[in-house]
Design a protein around this motif. Structure first.
Motif, PDB file in Angstrom:
ATOM      1  N   ASP A 102       1.279  -8.056   3.668  1.00  0.00           N
ATOM      2  CA  ASP A 102       0.219  -7.056   3.620  1.00  0.00           C
ATOM      3  C   ASP A 102      -0.131  -6.507   5.003  1.00  0.00           C
ATOM      4  OD1 ASP A 102      -0.023  -7.434   0.853  1.00  0.00           O
ATOM      5  OD2 ASP A 102      -1.414  -9.094   1.141  1.00  0.00           O
ATOM      6  N   ARG A 127      -7.934  -5.723  -3.857  1.00  0.00           N
ATOM      7  CA  ARG A 127      -6.834  -4.810  -3.529  1.00  0.00           C
ATOM      8  C   ARG A 127      -7.138  -3.953  -2.308  1.00  0.00           C
ATOM      9  NH1 ARG A 127      -6.618  -0.766  -8.605  1.00  0.00           N
ATOM     10  NH2 ARG A 127      -6.881  -2.731  -9.719  1.00  0.00           N
ATOM     11  N   ASP A 187      -4.981  -3.810   1.412  1.00  0.00           N
ATOM     12  CA  ASP A 187      -4.264  -2.558   1.654  1.00  0.00           C
ATOM     13  C   ASP A 187      -4.744  -1.968   2.979  1.00  0.00           C
ATOM     14  OD1 ASP A 187      -3.098  -0.083   1.723  1.00  0.00           O
ATOM     15  OD2 ASP A 187      -3.691   0.497  -0.305  1.00  0.00           O
TER      16      ASP A 187
END
Length: 327
Positions: free
Chosen positions: A41, A120, A124
């Motif tokens: 990530d 999420r 991100d």
């Protein structure tokens, strides 16, 4: 991508020193969370990873009515422990529900306690509004699509969920985290270890930089206590909880003599339902009591469009686990 220095620690003292001397250094154990965040990530950027995987911090020992679990014990090893199976069914059930077999053989107990949110937007780096990543930037989850998010301990600054299954029974059991740093060590109750977001969502726990989790101490349930863990999710395996509950109940002649209740899938931290416990103790073990406890547990939730359903689902989860462990 920035370079990351990799160092294998020879002992706990050197591991602590190697992390403490660099502000962006971090410990590396099973790696299931750190590698995701740093290498996949790319939302955390450690300058140094100190591998503690070969330190003698593995195994489960029993002393009287307590278990002492070394931090590098894997989830699978703890689930297979005979005392856990016999005296702490809620812990075993949470471990087995928490991950696939492959992950349970890699993920450590210490790492499980310190796993980061599955929000999420946090994971991100292209999302700018995340107070947990960048303090003061806002919370995208509050304004955008939210479903796997918290309704307890949440607020306008952050609704990121603490996703651990294992921590739900551990907070219910009054587990204690044992820490070590260059100045010695300390013991912190798990119920005091995590921090709700408030106006500092970037601060998730009371760990000081360089402190190492070495053990978790867990009291065994008294004889005659029935316990269990219930996880409600979208699919039957390898999925995070929409809601979950861990309960340990003693019933004498139809009356609840003792009660412990932890909630998951709903809190910014593993949630101890003290209000529900107070409703349960001294009350008859019946549906009316269970529903009253559920109402007490999910009081004043903070919801956004997409998380409202968790209010009633969490209450039903509580009622069901209480019914299960008392019948």
């Amino acid at each position: 991508m920035s370079d990351i220095e990799y160092v294998r620690a020879a002992d706990a003292s050197s591991a602590v020193a190697l992390v403490a001397e660099q502000p962006d250094a971090a410990f590396l154990a099973g790696g299931t969370t750190e590698l995701d965040l740093a290498l996949k990530d790319r939302v955390v950027h450690p300058s140094r990873l100190v591998d503690i995987g070969r330190l003698p911090l593995r195994g489960v020992t029993r002393t009287g009515e307590h278990l002492r679990i070394a931090a590098l014990t894997t989830m699978e090893e703890l689930a297979a422990d005979e005392t856990v199976a016999a005296r702490l069914p809620l812990v075993r059930e949470a471990l087995l529900a928490g991950a696939s077999t492959q992950l349970r053989n890699m993920a450590t107990i210490g790492g499980n306690l310190l796993q980061r949110t599955r929000c999420r937007y946090f994971r991100d780096p292209d999302v700018g509004a995340c107070n947990k990543r960048t303090p003061g930037s806002g919370c995208a989850a509050v304004e955008a699509v939210a479903r796997m998010h918290a309704i307890l301990g949440a607020g306008p600054s952050c609704i990121a969920l603490h996703a651990s299954d294992l921590c739900v029974p551990l907070v219910a059991l009054d587990a204690v985290v044992v820490l070590r740093d260059a100045d010695g060590g300390r013991r912190v109750p798990l119920t005091e270890f995590y921090l709700t977001p408030g106006d500092r969502p970037d601060r998730e726990n009371v760990l000081r930089h360089g402190e190492l989790v070495t053990h978790v101490e867990v009291p065994l349930l008294p004889a005659g206590t029935r316990s269990g863990y219930l996880k409600v999710r979208d699919r039957s395996s390898y999925e995070f909880a929409l809601t979950s509950a861990a309960a340990a109940i003693q019933v004498d002649d139809g009356t609840i003599a003792a009660a412990r209740l932890g909630l998951g899938g709903v809190g910014t931290v593993p949630w101890r339902a003290y209000e529900a416990e107070r409703v349960l103790v001294g009350a008859p073990a019946n549906e009316r009591t269970f529903r009253a406890a559920a109402e007490a547990a999910i009081r004043h939730p903070f919801t956004v469009p997409g998380t409202e359903f968790k209010v009633e689902l969490a209450k039903r989860t509580i009622v069901r686990i209480l019914r299960t462990v008392t019948t």
